[in-house]
Structure formats: structure tokens, C-alpha cells
Write an enzyme that holds these catalytic residues in place. Structure first.
Site, PDB file in Angstrom:
ATOM      1  N   CYS A 134       0.833  -1.201   0.000  1.00  0.00           N
ATOM      2  CA  CYS A 134       0.000   0.000   0.000  1.00  0.00           C
ATOM      3  C   CYS A 134       0.866   1.249   0.000  1.00  0.00           C
ATOM      4  CB  CYS A 134      -0.920  -0.013   1.212  1.00  0.00           C
ATOM      5  SG  CYS A 134      -1.908   1.473   1.336  1.00  0.00           S
ATOM      6  N   CYS A 137      -0.363   4.105   2.131  1.00  0.00           N
ATOM      7  CA  CYS A 137      -0.203   3.911   3.582  1.00  0.00           C
ATOM      8  C   CYS A 137       1.240   4.167   3.992  1.00  0.00           C
ATOM      9  CB  CYS A 137      -0.522   2.483   4.009  1.00  0.00           C
ATOM     10  SG  CYS A 137      -2.020   1.798   3.331  1.00  0.00           S
ATOM     11  N   ASP A 138       2.178   3.670   3.218  1.00  0.00           N
ATOM     12  CA  ASP A 138       3.573   3.607   3.667  1.00  0.00           C
ATOM     13  C   ASP A 138       4.533   4.501   2.888  1.00  0.00           C
ATOM     14  OD1 ASP A 138       2.820   1.682   5.537  1.00  0.00           O
ATOM     15  OD2 ASP A 138       2.928   0.104   4.029  1.00  0.00           O
TER      16      ASP A 138
END
Ligand code: NDP
Length: 310
Positions: A134, A137-138
Site C-alpha cells: 500500500c 499507507c507507507d
């Protein structure tokens, strides 16, 4: 043991829409959020194609609103993940990862799909230490660093473009000699000076002392001009598609070979009376939030009709 009239598993657009419809019908549904509250959409940033938001809307904000709307109509939301089911006879029986269990008269399966991994042992070894599925997300952790994205579809191109806004260099590792993504996404990637596409390349493993420091890759594996080399990277992002979260229902409901739940025609009805499937867990074709929401509405209407026959 708790008995629930209408149980919904999953908290993406399908689950919440089912909850809104069932709640408005006075069925007081119970919804279990699962592993990823808000579902897959929460792994993206801006949603620009959900009708009603002409300026776009933050994905987490959209899911928060859906949750609030479900609660407004009396849906009880619980935080646990279903790990086992017995759908052999009504009342249906569900077990959760916190040790609890419930029975229910109707069940709406809206458990979505999860990102796929290549299956390398190094992915496990470095998960959370340089391996991610992701980018939104990261990606933040890779500002001004070098990353690789695996895949040649729309997701991979989208993730590579997003990461290029943060990282200093992005390699897109594509196993075929071409991208599968839509033209507009391909153009975006190919025109971005920070993105280098490595066609006909596969990943063999990852290495690094403190998290990922590089990937062992191979160009034209098995060909006369095969070339193996190490790609220095700090982050390794998977974007190679998804697997439907249907394993715990598989003994009871029919699925296709990938695991997508098969339903009757255009309806959300599975072969088990009172058990319905909505959203990405049953949709190998569209995988869109608005389509999932629509199928959640259908499932709630079907569940209401089924309950009226009991
Ligand atoms: P896709 O199935 O479209 O693409 C998967 C990609 O991963 C392919 O390039 C595939 O390669 C590659 N791949 C699969 N397995 C491996 C493997 N083991 N090793 C290396 N590469 C592998 O998945 P997406 O998630 O990209 O897209 C899913 C759907 O969602 C599509 O319909 C897409 O259009 C849609 N989507 C739309 C977006 C948008 O409109 N903004 C954004 C994201 C997704 P190969 O081509 O060789 O099979």
C-alpha cells in the site's frame, strides 16, 4: 451466545451500504469491521469517482461518513474478524478472532479482497521493514529514497506515480514487455522522469541487514540474454492484484477458481438461503466502491425479503 437477525461481515462500501439499508428497514443489523476498518478504499487517498462529491473526497473521510450513516440508522458496529463459519444450517454460526461467537438468521458477506504477494519468503521476512502492498499507507516513509513497485496494471501505475511524488527514484518492475494499465495511466508513468520501467523483469528475492536494501532481479529469465543483477532499493511495493477474502465461507458457498463468491445471476444470493455476498468478495470484474455500495444495497433488500419469509 449472541443471536443476530442480520449479520454483516466487512466495513467497506458494500458492508456499510447494506447496514444503512437494513438499518432503515428496522432490522438493527450488527456489522463486524474486520481487519481493515473502512476496507480497501482506506488504502487510497482521494476518491474522485464516487458520485456526490464533485471536488473529490478523502477516502477515510468517505468511509467515516458511511460508518456514521450506518450508526445513525441503528447499526451496531463491532471490531473483530470472523475466522470460521458453519453455514450448514440456520441459525448460521460465526466464530471471531477475539474468541467470541454468534449465530445469525441472515448473513451478508462483504469481506472484500486483499492485496496479493509474490510468494517470496523475503516478503514475509521484511514485511513492515521495507515491504508493503500500500503506497498511500507507507509511501511517507520513503521520502527522498529509492523504491520499487511490482506490477503492470492500473494499481501499479497509480502507486508508482504516487510514490514518485515522495521518493527520489521509483523502479516499476513489470514481468511482461508491456504495461497492462489503461493508456492514461501508462502515459503518466512513462512521462514521469522519476520512474524507470524495468520490462521483462522478475524479482527473485530481497536483501538487507536492517530492512530492505535491495532486490535480486532477473531480466528475461530463461532466455539467451538472461541477466541477473541487484537493484538497490529501500522499499518494495506490491501491486499485482487482489485475492477475495472468501476462504472461511468456501466449504459452504460456491466460488470461482480465484475464490470470488459465485452468486445467482445479478443478485447477491449465494446458494445458501439467507446468505448473500456483496462487494469485491464477489466481483472479479468492476471492483469499484460505487459498485460495491450498490451490491450492498441489493444484499440488504434480499436479506429483508428473506427474513420476512421466516
Ligand atoms: P491487474 O490484475 O489489472 O494487474 C496486475 C498486474 O500485476 C499485471 O501487470 C500482472 O502482470 C502483474 N502480476 C500479477 N501477478 C504477478 C506476479 N506473480 N509477478 C509479477 N507481476 C505480476 O490488477 P490491478 O490491481 O492493477 O487492477 C485491478 C482492477 O482495478 C483493474 O480492472 C484496474 O483497471 C482497476 N483499477 C483502476 C484504477 C483507476 O481507474 N484509477 C486504479 C487501480 C485499479 P501481467 O500483465 O503479466 O498479468
Amino acid at each position: 451466545m449472541d443471536h443476530i437477525k442480520l449479520l454483516i461481515l466487512g466495513s467497506g462500501p458494500a458492508g456499510y451500504t447494506a447496514a444503512i439499508y437494513a438499518g432503515r428497514s428496522g432490522l438493527t443489523p450488527v456489522l463486524y469491521e474486520g481487519l481493515q476498518p473502512g476496507g480497501q478504499l482506506t488504502t487510497t487517498t482521494e476518491v474522485e469517482n464516487f458520485p456526490g462529491f464533485p471536488e473529490g473526497i478523502d477516502a477515510n473521510d468517505l468511509m467515516d461518513r458511511q460508518r456514521q450513516q450506518a450508526e445513525r440508522f441503528g447499526c451496531e458496529i463491532r471490531s473483530a474478524m470472523a475466522v470460521r463459519t458453519d453455514l450448514s444450517a440456520r441459525p448460521y454460526h460465526i466464530w471471531f478472532d477475539d474468541g467470541s461467537e454468534v449465530t445469525c438468521d441472515t448473513l451478508i458477506i462483504a469481506t472484500g479482497a486483499s492485496a496479493k504477494y509474490l510468494g517470496l519468503s523475503d516478503e514475509e521476512k521484511y514485511r513492515g521493514q521495507g515491504v508493503s502492498a500500500c503506497a498511500t499507507c507507507d509511501g511517507f516513509f520513503y521520502r527522498k529514497k529509492t523504491v520499487a513497485v511490482v506490477g503492470g496494471g492500473d494499481t501499479a501505475c497509480e502507486e508508482a506515480s504516487y510514490l514518485a511524488g515522495l521518493a527520489s527514484k521509483v523502479y516499476l518492475i513489470v514481468r511482461k514487455p508491456y504495461l497492462r494499465a489503461t493508456q492514461i495511466m501508462q502515459d503518466r508513468v512513462l512521462q514521469n522522469p522519476k520512474i524507470e520501467v524495468l520490462f521483462e523483469t522478475n524479482t527473485l528475492g530481497l536483501f538487507g541487514e536492517n530492512g530492505v536494501e535491495g532486490a535480486h532481479v532477473v531480466f528475461r529469465k530463461g532466455e539467451a540474454d538472461e541477466r541477473r543483477y541487484d537493484l538497490p532499493i529501500d522499499g518494495f511495493f506490491l501491486a499485482i492484484g487482489h485475492k477475495p477474502n472468501s476462504d472461511i465461507f468456501r466449504p459452504w458457498v460456491q466460488t470461482d477458481e480465484t475464490g470470488y463468491i459465485l452468486t445467482e445471476g445479478d443478485s447477491p444470493r449465494t446458494g445458501v438461503p439467507g446468505v448473500f455476498a456483496a462487494g469485491d468478495v464477489a466481483d472479479p470484474h468492476y471492483r469499484q466502491a460505487v459498485v460495491a455500495a450498490g451490491s450492498g444495497a441489493k444484499a440488504a433488500i434480499e436479506a429483508e425479503r428473506y427474513l420476512a419469509t421466516l
